[in-house]
Design a protein around this motif. Structure first.
Motif, PDB file in Angstrom:
ATOM      1  N   ALA A   1       5.994 -28.918  34.959  1.00 49.84           N
ATOM      2  CA  ALA A   1       6.439 -29.085  33.570  1.00 49.84           C
ATOM      3  C   ALA A   1       7.369 -27.944  33.164  1.00 49.84           C
ATOM      4  O   ALA A   1       7.336 -27.481  32.029  1.00 49.84           O
ATOM      5  CB  ALA A   1       5.249 -29.183  32.626  1.00 49.84           C
ATOM      6  N   GLY A   2       8.181 -27.488  34.092  1.00 47.69           N
ATOM      7  CA  GLY A   2       9.137 -26.427  33.831  1.00 47.69           C
ATOM      8  C   GLY A   2       8.581 -25.024  33.937  1.00 47.69           C
ATOM      9  O   GLY A   2       9.351 -24.059  33.852  1.00 47.69           O
ATOM     10  N   LEU A   3       7.276 -24.863  34.129  1.00 48.52           N
ATOM     11  CA  LEU A   3       6.662 -23.542  34.153  1.00 48.52           C
ATOM     12  C   LEU A   3       6.342 -23.111  35.583  1.00 48.52           C
ATOM     13  O   LEU A   3       5.647 -23.826  36.317  1.00 48.52           O
ATOM     14  CB  LEU A   3       5.383 -23.526  33.318  1.00 48.52           C
ATOM     15  CG  LEU A   3       5.514 -23.921  31.846  1.00 48.52           C
ATOM     16  CD1 LEU A   3       4.184 -23.705  31.126  1.00 48.52           C
ATOM     17  CD2 LEU A   3       6.630 -23.161  31.156  1.00 48.52           C
ATOM     18  N   PHE A   4       6.851 -21.947  35.954  1.00 47.58           N
ATOM     19  CA  PHE A   4       6.489 -21.381  37.247  1.00 47.58           C
ATOM     20  C   PHE A   4       4.985 -21.102  37.244  1.00 47.58           C
ATOM     21  O   PHE A   4       4.457 -20.488  36.309  1.00 47.58           O
ATOM     22  CB  PHE A   4       7.262 -20.093  37.512  1.00 47.58           C
ATOM     23  CG  PHE A   4       6.922 -19.449  38.817  1.00 47.58           C
ATOM     24  CD1 PHE A   4       7.513 -19.889  39.987  1.00 47.58           C
ATOM     25  CD2 PHE A   4       5.996 -18.410  38.879  1.00 47.58           C
ATOM     26  CE1 PHE A   4       7.185 -19.303  41.219  1.00 47.58           C
ATOM     27  CE2 PHE A   4       5.658 -17.829  40.091  1.00 47.58           C
ATOM     28  CZ  PHE A   4       6.255 -18.276  41.252  1.00 47.58           C
TER      29      PHE A   4
ATOM     30  N   ARG B   1       9.680 -15.783  35.401  1.00 50.18           N
ATOM     31  CA  ARG B   1      10.212 -16.821  36.284  1.00 50.18           C
ATOM     32  C   ARG B   1      10.257 -18.201  35.633  1.00 50.18           C
ATOM     33  O   ARG B   1      10.705 -19.163  36.250  1.00 50.18           O
ATOM     34  CB  ARG B   1       9.410 -16.846  37.593  1.00 50.18           C
ATOM     35  CG  ARG B   1       9.566 -15.536  38.365  1.00 50.18           C
ATOM     36  CD  ARG B   1       8.818 -15.519  39.672  1.00 50.18           C
ATOM     37  NE  ARG B   1       9.424 -16.392  40.671  1.00 50.18           N
ATOM     38  CZ  ARG B   1       9.029 -16.455  41.940  1.00 50.18           C
ATOM     39  NH1 ARG B   1       8.031 -15.686  42.348  1.00 50.18           N
ATOM     40  NH2 ARG B   1       9.607 -17.271  42.788  1.00 50.18           N
ATOM     41  N   SER B   2       9.815 -18.309  34.383  1.00 51.35           N
ATOM     42  CA  SER B   2      10.003 -19.542  33.600  1.00 51.35           C
ATOM     43  C   SER B   2      11.086 -19.360  32.542  1.00 51.35           C
ATOM     44  O   SER B   2      11.200 -20.162  31.615  1.00 51.35           O
ATOM     45  CB  SER B   2       8.697 -19.956  32.910  1.00 51.35           C
ATOM     46  OG  SER B   2       7.707 -20.297  33.841  1.00 51.35           O
ATOM     47  N   ARG B   3      11.904 -18.330  32.665  1.00 52.59           N
ATOM     48  CA  ARG B   3      12.887 -18.028  31.612  1.00 52.59           C
ATOM     49  C   ARG B   3      13.974 -19.084  31.504  1.00 52.59           C
ATOM     50  O   ARG B   3      14.552 -19.276  30.432  1.00 52.59           O
ATOM     51  CB  ARG B   3      13.515 -16.663  31.856  1.00 52.59           C
ATOM     52  CG  ARG B   3      14.378 -16.569  33.101  1.00 52.59           C
ATOM     53  CD  ARG B   3      14.736 -15.116  33.427  1.00 52.59           C
ATOM     54  NE  ARG B   3      15.628 -15.023  34.577  1.00 52.59           N
ATOM     55  CZ  ARG B   3      15.232 -15.106  35.837  1.00 52.59           C
ATOM     56  NH1 ARG B   3      13.949 -15.289  36.107  1.00 52.59           N
ATOM     57  NH2 ARG B   3      16.094 -15.021  36.829  1.00 52.59           N
ATOM     58  N   VAL B   4      14.250 -19.813  32.589  1.00 51.78           N
ATOM     59  CA  VAL B   4      15.351 -20.780  32.551  1.00 51.78           C
ATOM     60  C   VAL B   4      14.914 -22.148  32.049  1.00 51.78           C
ATOM     61  O   VAL B   4      15.743 -23.047  31.908  1.00 51.78           O
ATOM     62  CB  VAL B   4      15.995 -20.932  33.950  1.00 51.78           C
ATOM     63  CG1 VAL B   4      16.595 -19.610  34.398  1.00 51.78           C
ATOM     64  CG2 VAL B   4      14.980 -21.441  34.975  1.00 51.78           C
ATOM     65  N   CYS B   5      13.628 -22.323  31.771  1.00 51.88           N
ATOM     66  CA  CYS B   5      13.159 -23.667  31.383  1.00 51.88           C
ATOM     67  C   CYS B   5      13.437 -23.961  29.907  1.00 51.88           C
ATOM     68  O   CYS B   5      13.271 -25.105  29.472  1.00 51.88           O
ATOM     69  CB  CYS B   5      11.676 -23.851  31.697  1.00 51.88           C
ATOM     70  SG  CYS B   5      10.546 -23.085  30.527  1.00 51.88           S
ATOM     71  N   VAL B   6      13.817 -22.956  29.135  1.00 52.92           N
ATOM     72  CA  VAL B   6      14.157 -23.159  27.730  1.00 52.92           C
ATOM     73  C   VAL B   6      15.435 -22.387  27.417  1.00 52.92           C
ATOM     74  O   VAL B   6      15.709 -21.334  28.003  1.00 52.92           O
ATOM     75  CB  VAL B   6      13.028 -22.686  26.788  1.00 52.92           C
ATOM     76  CG1 VAL B   6      11.805 -23.584  26.909  1.00 52.92           C
ATOM     77  CG2 VAL B   6      12.650 -21.240  27.051  1.00 52.92           C
TER      78      VAL B   6
END
Length: 250
Positions: free
Chosen positions: A7-10, A62-67
């Motif tokens: 769901a976009g989260l590392f 590492r989830s910075r690019v999902c939003v």
């Protein structure tokens, strides 16, 4: 440990894979950080056959690019709920640290079926305390934490980036002022509030108030820990978590 994006989260997975029938624990990190500083606790919990899930929250590390923009606390909780729905059948034990406690409280209040129990480690931010005072408290706490944690946190802050960190802090301050206490009051599952005796970020008075706000809250103070008790004393924190799930005295 397995690593994947859900769901976009590392996401880091310790122990049995999700849906394998094992109990699940979700670890929610603090402001601007990643789930890496939960690794000692995650390994300790997973050693007993528990599935431990450790996401980087949206916009962080590492989830910075999902939003494109840093979400506020409620939107972060909603993203965590979607992530949980793709990984786990049934409720999990949710363990959070620092500002992650605001996310966990919002998650439990808005999605009561996703958590069967909460553990709040150093629940920040304190309502009514300014960003400046929180910053001073955090710097004071840094001297009480293991040096390895300071290096890990610095790397995570750089990865998240100063702009996103500042936006997240603004969101967290607004949530602390307007919603955190009401979310705590709506948590309808047993909740353990843990404070390190050396924690300069979370006062003993606020930890007591947070516990009183919870419909089924209980407080524990750890003598040999500061704000990141899960990192400095993972075995002791794991024991508290395990006792809380069995109803034993901590």
């Amino acid at each position: 440990m397995e690593q994947r994006t859900v769901a976009g989260l590392f996401t880091r997975v310790f122990g049995p894979p999700p849906h394998a029938g094992a109990p699940s624990v979700v670890l929610v990190h603090g402001l601007g950080l990643s789930g890496r500083y939960f690794a000692p606790l995650a390994r300790r919990l997973a050693a007993n056959g528990v599935t431990v899930l450790v996401p980087d929250l949206p916009g962080s590390a590492r989830s910075r690019v999902c939003v494109r923009r840093m979400p506020d606390v409620v939107r972060t909780a909603e993203a965590l709920a979607r992530w949980h729905g793709q990984l786990v059948r049934g409720p999990s034990l949710v363990v959070a640290n620092s500002v992650g406690c605001q996310v966990a409280a919002a998650l439990a209040a808005r999605h009561p079926g996703l958590a069967h129990r909460l553990v709040l480690l150093g629940p920040a931010l304190t309502p009514g305390v300014s960003a400046w005072r929180h910053g001073v408290r955090l710097l004071a706490d840094a001297w009480r934490e293991p040096p390895a944690l300071i290096g890990l946190a610095a790397a995570d802050y750089l990865l998240t980036g100063p702009v996103r960190f500042a936006v997240s802090l603004r969101h967290a301050l607004r949530d602390a002022a307007m919603a955190f206490e009401s979310h705590l009051a709506r948590v309808d599952v047993p909740t353990l509030v843990v404070r390190g005796a050396g924690d300069t970020v979370v006062s003993a008075a606020w930890a007591r108030r947070a516990t009183r706000l919870l419909p089924d809250g209980r407080a524990v103070e750890m003598t040999d820990a500061a704000h990141a008790a899960h990192y400095s004393t993972p075995d002791a924190v794991a024991e508290l978590i395990e006792k809380s799930t069995t109803g034993a005295d901590a």
